[in-house]
Motif scaffolding. Structure first.
Motif, short mmCIF file in Angstrom:
data_model
loop_
_atom_site.label_atom_id
_atom_site.label_comp_id
_atom_site.label_asym_id
_atom_site.label_seq_id
_atom_site.Cartn_x
_atom_site.Cartn_y
_atom_site.Cartn_z
N GLU A 47 -1.05 35.27 16.40
CA GLU A 47 -1.33 36.63 15.95
C GLU A 47 -2.76 36.67 15.44
N ALA A 48 -3.57 37.50 16.06
CA ALA A 48 -4.96 37.60 15.63
C ALA A 48 -5.28 39.04 15.32
N GLU A 49 -6.27 39.20 14.45
CA GLU A 49 -6.68 40.52 13.97
C GLU A 49 -6.90 41.51 15.12
N ALA A 50 -7.77 41.15 16.03
CA ALA A 50 -8.13 42.08 17.11
C ALA A 50 -7.25 41.90 18.34
N GLU A 69 -18.50 43.13 11.13
CA GLU A 69 -17.51 42.70 10.14
C GLU A 69 -17.42 41.19 10.01
N GLN A 70 -17.59 40.51 11.13
CA GLN A 70 -17.38 39.06 11.13
C GLN A 70 -18.69 38.29 11.14
N LEU A 109 -16.79 44.64 15.20
CA LEU A 109 -16.35 43.27 14.91
C LEU A 109 -17.53 42.33 14.70
N ARG A 142 -4.46 35.07 12.29
CA ARG A 142 -3.70 35.24 11.06
C ARG A 142 -2.52 34.26 10.99
N ASP A 175 -12.46 36.09 16.94
CA ASP A 175 -11.38 36.86 16.31
C ASP A 175 -10.94 36.14 15.03
N GLN A 176 -10.09 36.78 14.26
CA GLN A 176 -9.54 36.17 13.04
C GLN A 176 -8.07 35.89 13.29
N SER A 198 -11.72 41.42 21.46
CA SER A 198 -11.45 40.03 21.05
C SER A 198 -11.87 39.07 22.16
N GLU A 217 -9.59 47.00 20.75
CA GLU A 217 -9.64 45.79 19.94
C GLU A 217 -9.26 44.54 20.73
#
Lengths: 432, 432
Positions: free
Chosen positions: B292-295, A24-25, A21, B150, B147-148, A313, A309
């Motif tokens: 809701e997050a990616e990780a 990627e980020q 992560l 969504r 985190d990302q 986070s 994951e």
């Protein structure tokens, strides 16, 4: 811009998710932190087992890595007490801020580690140590910092939650449900830490410390696991509209009029809770934590409690926080432990019990049983009596009483001739 | 220790709770902050209406108060755009950190205010502006900073939630349920801000800004209130195992292959959600928000969304945070808006619809109706047809399609001769 360099200790499920992560980020992290964040090295025991990690990053010299001059931040995802403790202490002394996911270490040695971090002017954050991805420690430490937390009750162990859910679904006993969980990878080969409540107790200690501004260690937590929960317990729970969950319960007990001061009662044990309770619906590997505060009232936090994951986070959230602090040239506020409250022993902690008894169906048996409760100062909330032939089942739910009085009542009931068997004893929580 | 001095702007339900809690918890706040926290003055319009506040604290000169040399921190709980904006700007320019509960102002002018705070090196925190006591903005801004995110979906307005709950319980229409809510004090005399979705839209803008690291204002939010929700809508929802809620939905829409870049879609509207969805159980004045997050996966936050004490809890949490930063001589990290994503119009946002039609029970009517959907590129997920006499009811749930295609389909259906009436149209969320 000079990147902030991170030493990663450990590269298992969580560590490798962190590594991925961060890579990627990279652009997002740079924008959010104000400087790039780069992994400078990954300490592992067996480099040959990590073919996915660039060889130049891998090292077996964890101590050398955390004290390297160019390292700014340390992420510890090894777990366990040693060598994690030594490494974190060395990192702090070398002026590095630390992000850890280590519940066992924080629950045992949080006070000393926080003192070291404060002295060194660095951060020690560990959101990932409790309830995986769920933002919980930061809300307790910061969002509720202007409130008085009275109670924290949570499902904080996914393995036991899975096992108890399966027992309810299948009617199986603990051993069968554990075997299934092991087979499916929900329980570890040695499930002791989970099923005996050690994992939940460490998390409870951390929650109580942060929530009540006092030092609570795992040793202060009364701990009972789920291995003695029977299929009968689960069936009895269903009969009274309840479900069995392993709960971590942290309570602030007010001073009473008799000169007894304020204290904290922290415990982990299976309990029946009403199926209408929001925690009852928390299934499988999910975690959920209820917080009750004076002004805020009831809050609930829900999400994935484990997994690479989700845990990563939480680690990365902390990493951004400590990196921002590093960029700002300041450490964040650590937790406070000024309240200095003693831990109340379970014997003196008020709880409620559900008790199922097989009794002889003879006149006066209820009176005899009720007397046993009364003699121990335990007040009965409800009784259900089901006769069948010359026997009957008594299902009793008590009012709240000191746990010792309840245990003593059970012991006494076992000696009553008309009581043929005590078939189920479990604490009850969340009933009004 | 020299106390940190607080200027309190506004002394209604929230302000008076803040004032009381700062006083009651003086010792705790001192220990948590590291210095005492003291209210230095309370700005109100009509001092005679605040007999409970020490007269020496009251002033009508809010601007004078926020710029007073001895004031360190400002708490704004007036609400609305002016004079709150002018006062907060003046406070920031005078070097004071600000805690606000003002969703309308932050949703309209957050970017400018944050820029001013960053320039002045002070904090601007506003946890209380969204979902009352629920720690939500800090988790979005900090815990999930690695985190990302969504999607954020929430019930963030208690008044409309109460009205919709009552409609479901009683079968009443909107007008009757609103009248009841007004009588019981759950709706204000002028309920526009709540029932027309302005309040929820401001909150959605704040959530989207923080969650997606981009500037979103209330004007970017597609907004529909609940005043057109009918008893029929609520009944139809129940028939398909759903319940009607006013949702705030913030989505990050990925770039597509056609050169269309990433965007954010933010909307507030009533929708049917399955009764099994965790948001469906959120009743009355409670708020709940799904993230809701990616990780991290799915997270839920739940608690009291309004009220003096819960909101004051959030204000005080922020007050402790900005006070700690002041003691440490640093400002905390503000939100970032680097992503700079455009707002996607509702017409292009994918949604799903539930449609109930009264149709003539003649052969071929379903084919005709299905053709209308197909011609607009809308795919049907389920159809239920109930015949009664020479008429029939068609209940259709679509798959996801651009909202404009769905609206156009409804318009076309109204022109189909066999369709006697479109009796219920509502978006559907949370179906798998």
């Amino acid at each position: 811009m000079k990147p902030l360099k991170v030493a990663l200790l450990g590269c298992g499920t969580v560590g490798s998710a962190v590594l991925r992560l961060v890579d990627e980020q990279a652009a997002d992290l740079t924008a959010r932190v104000g400087r790039p964040v780069q992994v400078a090295g990954v300490a592992v025991r067996r480099p040959d087992r990590h073919p996915d990690v660039p060889a130049g990053l891998l090292t077996t010299d964890a101590l050398g890595l955390v004290t390297r001059d160019d390292v700014d931040l340390v992420v510890e995802v090894i777990g366990g007490i040693e060598p994690a403790r030594t490494l974190i202490q060395a990192a702090i002394e070398a002026g590095k801020s630390v992000v850890s996911a280590n519940k066992a270490l924080l629950a045992e040695d949080g006070v000393a580690l926080h003192a070291a971090a404060a002295k060194a002017g660095v951060d020690l954050y560990y959101e990932a140590a409790v309830a995986g991805a769920i933002p919980l420690l930061r809300p307790l430490r910061e969002s509720l910092a202007g409130d008085q937390i009275r109670r924290v009750v949570g499902i904080v162990n996914g393995t036991t939650n899975y096992i108890l859910s399966r027992m309810a679904e299948t009617g199986h006993g603990f051993a069968e449900a554990l075997a299934e969980a092991t087979e499916l990878g929900y329980a570890e080969a040695d499930p002791t830490a989970d099923v005996d409540g050690f994992d939940a107790a460490a998390k409870a200690a951390i929650l109580a410390s942060l929530g009540f501004h006092t030092a609570v260690t795992a040793a202060d937590v009364h701990r009972e696991g789920i291995s003695s929960v029977t299929a009968t317990d689960v069936a009895r729970a269903a009969e009274i509209g309840c479900t069995v969950k392993l709960l971590a319960i942290c309570e602030r007990v007010p001073a009473n009029g008799d000169g007894e001061g304020e204290s904290v009662a922290v415990r982990v044990h299976p309990a029946m809770i009403p199926t209408s309770h929001p925690l009852a619906a928390v299934g499988g590997a999910f975690n959920a934590v209820f917080v009750e505060a004076e002004a805020a009232g009831q809050l609930m936090f829900y999400g994935q409690g484990a997994g690479g994951e989700p845990t990563a986070s939480a680690v990365l959230g902390d990493l951004v926080a400590v990196a921002r602090n590093r960029v700002a040239g300041a450490a964040g506020a650590g937790p406070t432990a000024y309240a200095d409250l003693p831990a109340r022993p379970i014997a003196e902690t008020p709880t409620r019990y559900h008790v199922s008894l097989d009794v002889a169906d003879v006149p006066g048996v209820l009176a005899t049983v009720a007397t046993a409760f009364a003699e121990h100062g335990v007040s009965i909330a409800t009784v259900r009596q089901d006769g069948h032939g010359d026997a009957a089942t008594l299902v009793i739910v008590t009012h709240s009483a000191p746990d010792a009085a309840l245990s003593a009542t059970i012991a006494a009931l076992r000696e009553v001739p008309a009581v043929r068997g005590v078939t189920s004893v479990l604490r009850v929580e969340g009933l009004s």
